[in-house]
Design a protein around this motif. Structure first.
Motif, PDB file in Angstrom:
ATOM      1  N   ILE A  80      17.329  -8.123  -0.917  1.00  0.00           N
ATOM      2  CA  ILE A  80      18.418  -7.655  -1.538  1.00  0.00           C
ATOM      3  C   ILE A  80      18.908  -6.548  -0.908  1.00  0.00           C
ATOM      4  O   ILE A  80      18.080  -5.661  -0.535  1.00  0.00           O
ATOM      5  N   ILE A  81      20.165  -6.686  -0.211  1.00  0.00           N
ATOM      6  CA  ILE A  81      20.775  -5.531   0.461  1.00  0.00           C
ATOM      7  C   ILE A  81      21.955  -4.927  -0.531  1.00  0.00           C
ATOM      8  O   ILE A  81      22.839  -5.747  -1.084  1.00  0.00           O
ATOM      9  N   ILE A  82      22.130  -3.769  -0.838  1.00  0.00           N
ATOM     10  CA  ILE A  82      23.084  -3.176  -1.538  1.00  0.00           C
ATOM     11  C   ILE A  82      23.993  -2.384  -0.591  1.00  0.00           C
ATOM     12  O   ILE A  82      23.240  -1.356  -0.006  1.00  0.00           O
ATOM     13  N   GLY A  83      25.533  -2.690  -0.307  1.00  0.00           N
ATOM     14  CA  GLY A  83      25.994  -1.611   0.550  1.00  0.00           C
ATOM     15  C   GLY A  83      27.182  -1.128  -0.324  1.00  0.00           C
ATOM     16  O   GLY A  83      27.837  -1.494  -1.291  1.00  0.00           O
ATOM     17  N   SER A  84      27.428   0.260   0.114  1.00  0.00           N
ATOM     18  CA  SER A  84      28.599   1.036  -0.741  1.00  0.00           C
ATOM     19  C   SER A  84      29.288   2.018   0.380  1.00  0.00           C
ATOM     20  O   SER A  84      28.564   2.444   0.990  1.00  0.00           O
ATOM     21  N   PRO A  85      30.577   2.131   0.106  1.00  0.00           N
ATOM     22  CA  PRO A  85      31.167   3.108   0.836  1.00  0.00           C
ATOM     23  C   PRO A  85      30.888   4.509   0.161  1.00  0.00           C
ATOM     24  O   PRO A  85      30.306   4.534  -1.008  1.00  0.00           O
ATOM     25  N   ALA A 119      17.338  -3.068   1.150  1.00  0.00           N
ATOM     26  CA  ALA A 119      17.845  -2.496   2.228  1.00  0.00           C
ATOM     27  C   ALA A 119      19.174  -1.821   1.863  1.00  0.00           C
ATOM     28  O   ALA A 119      19.936  -2.537   1.022  1.00  0.00           O
ATOM     29  N   ALA A 120      19.614  -0.541   1.955  1.00  0.00           N
ATOM     30  CA  ALA A 120      20.711   0.092   1.547  1.00  0.00           C
ATOM     31  C   ALA A 120      21.681   0.147   2.823  1.00  0.00           C
ATOM     32  O   ALA A 120      21.016   0.279   3.890  1.00  0.00           O
ATOM     33  N   VAL A 121      22.808  -0.095   2.692  1.00  0.00           N
ATOM     34  CA  VAL A 121      23.736   0.172   3.812  1.00  0.00           C
ATOM     35  C   VAL A 121      25.117   1.017   3.309  1.00  0.00           C
ATOM     36  O   VAL A 121      25.553   0.672   2.382  1.00  0.00           O
ATOM     37  N   VAL A 122      25.335   2.056   4.193  1.00  0.00           N
ATOM     38  CA  VAL A 122      26.564   2.888   3.505  1.00  0.00           C
ATOM     39  C   VAL A 122      27.572   3.194   4.670  1.00  0.00           C
ATOM     40  O   VAL A 122      27.269   3.195   5.907  1.00  0.00           O
ATOM     41  N   VAL A 132      24.436   8.493  -0.934  1.00  0.00           N
ATOM     42  CA  VAL A 132      24.657   6.995  -1.246  1.00  0.00           C
ATOM     43  C   VAL A 132      23.248   6.548  -1.046  1.00  0.00           C
ATOM     44  O   VAL A 132      22.902   5.522  -1.765  1.00  0.00           O
ATOM     45  N   PHE A 133      22.784   6.699   0.257  1.00  0.00           N
ATOM     46  CA  PHE A 133      21.713   6.030   0.909  1.00  0.00           C
ATOM     47  C   PHE A 133      20.342   6.105  -0.169  1.00  0.00           C
ATOM     48  O   PHE A 133      19.745   5.246  -0.533  1.00  0.00           O
ATOM     49  N   ASP A 134      20.429   7.449  -0.624  1.00  0.00           N
ATOM     50  CA  ASP A 134      19.250   7.728  -1.509  1.00  0.00           C
ATOM     51  C   ASP A 134      19.380   6.980  -3.101  1.00  0.00           C
ATOM     52  O   ASP A 134      18.589   6.420  -3.587  1.00  0.00           O
ATOM     53  N   SER A 135      20.571   7.031  -3.450  1.00  0.00           N
ATOM     54  CA  SER A 135      20.762   6.282  -4.681  1.00  0.00           C
ATOM     55  C   SER A 135      20.585   5.020  -4.674  1.00  0.00           C
ATOM     56  O   SER A 135      19.996   4.488  -5.673  1.00  0.00           O
ATOM     57  N   ILE A 136      20.863   4.122  -3.582  1.00  0.00           N
ATOM     58  CA  ILE A 136      20.620   2.933  -3.629  1.00  0.00           C
ATOM     59  C   ILE A 136      18.742   2.812  -3.586  1.00  0.00           C
ATOM     60  O   ILE A 136      18.196   1.927  -4.149  1.00  0.00           O
ATOM     61  N   ASN A 137      18.535   3.348  -2.631  1.00  0.00           N
ATOM     62  CA  ASN A 137      16.857   3.226  -2.393  1.00  0.00           C
ATOM     63  C   ASN A 137      16.214   3.631  -3.687  1.00  0.00           C
ATOM     64  O   ASN A 137      14.957   3.048  -3.805  1.00  0.00           O
ATOM     65  N   TRP A 153      19.144   6.402   9.830  1.00  0.00           N
ATOM     66  CA  TRP A 153      19.738   5.869   8.510  1.00  0.00           C
ATOM     67  C   TRP A 153      20.780   4.973   8.458  1.00  0.00           C
ATOM     68  O   TRP A 153      21.508   4.717   9.348  1.00  0.00           O
ATOM     69  N   ASN A 154      20.802   4.026   7.590  1.00  0.00           N
ATOM     70  CA  ASN A 154      21.408   2.817   7.466  1.00  0.00           C
ATOM     71  C   ASN A 154      23.089   3.146   7.191  1.00  0.00           C
ATOM     72  O   ASN A 154      23.306   2.679   6.102  1.00  0.00           O
ATOM     73  N   LEU A 155      23.758   3.717   8.164  1.00  0.00           N
ATOM     74  CA  LEU A 155      25.012   4.040   7.910  1.00  0.00           C
ATOM     75  C   LEU A 155      25.974   3.742   8.950  1.00  0.00           C
ATOM     76  O   LEU A 155      25.377   3.948  10.029  1.00  0.00           O
TER      77      LEU A 155
END
Length: 191
Positions: A80-85, A119-122, A132-137, A153-155
């Motif tokens: 599962i990957i969650i991405g957010s601006p 995995a988080a993507v920002v 944002v990265f921390d919140s998803i993780n 960091w995945n941004l």
């Protein structure tokens, strides 16, 4: 093997989607099936009604948006990957609704996401991405998931649509993330 990615940006072709696509290309190159889901609002937040705890049917009682479809996709995937601006140093409301409602339903039903790879993507213009990265993780970690890492960091950095295409380091981070996530999924799948 399947990975589902969620784009929490209202921009369907924006920077978050561009970053997610870079990760998904690496996974596909390893023979892993992928799907990109664009979160479409309005998405209601968790109401703390605890009906998911009562019903234990893998669903949220709120039926008028797409969150239950997302939960089904999350349950069916190994990754599962969650991405957010980044909006004022935080997630979009759509991303937060997914995290809160899917996370609560998963916990109410015996840790539905346990041992899946996350995995988080920002996407970010300048600052605030780490929050944002921390919140998803946090969702991944409380769900007993395994978090894939990268070389940074995945941004990715950009403002206008497709600006992140000029962020070479950000795109390299996404490629490494996809490679690492694919490797990890295969290792877990061997057991």
């Amino acid at each position: 093997m399947r990975v589902v990615a969620f784009n929490g940006s209202p921009r369907r072709e924006g920077n978050t989607a561009t970053l997610l696509a870079a990760v998904l290309r690496e996974l596909e190159a390893q023979g892993i099936e992928t799907e990109l889901v664009h979160l479409k609002g309005p998405l209601g937040g968790c109401r703390a009604c605890f009906k998911c705890m009562e019903n234990r049917n893998g669903r949220c009682v709120q039926e008028k948006d797409m969150i239950n479809q997302c939960i089904e996709k999350m349950m069916a995937a190994q990754g599962i990957i969650i991405g957010s601006p980044t909006y004022f140093a935080d997630l979009t409301p759509e991303t937060k609704a997914l995290i809160d409602r899917a996370g609560f339903v998963a916990m109410a039903n015996g840790c539905l996401f346990k041992r899946k790879v996350g995995a988080a993507v920002v996407a970010v213009r300048r600052a605030g991405a780490i929050h944002v990265f921390d919140s998803i993780n946090h969702l991944f970690l409380i769900s007993q998931m395994i978090v894939a890492g990268s070389s940074y960091w995945n941004l990715g950095m950009g403002l206008a649509e497709k600006d992140v295409e000029r962020d070479g380091e950000g795109l390299a981070t996404m490629r490494t993330l996809g490679q690492n996530m694919g490797w990890l999924l295969k290792k877990i799948g061997d057991e």
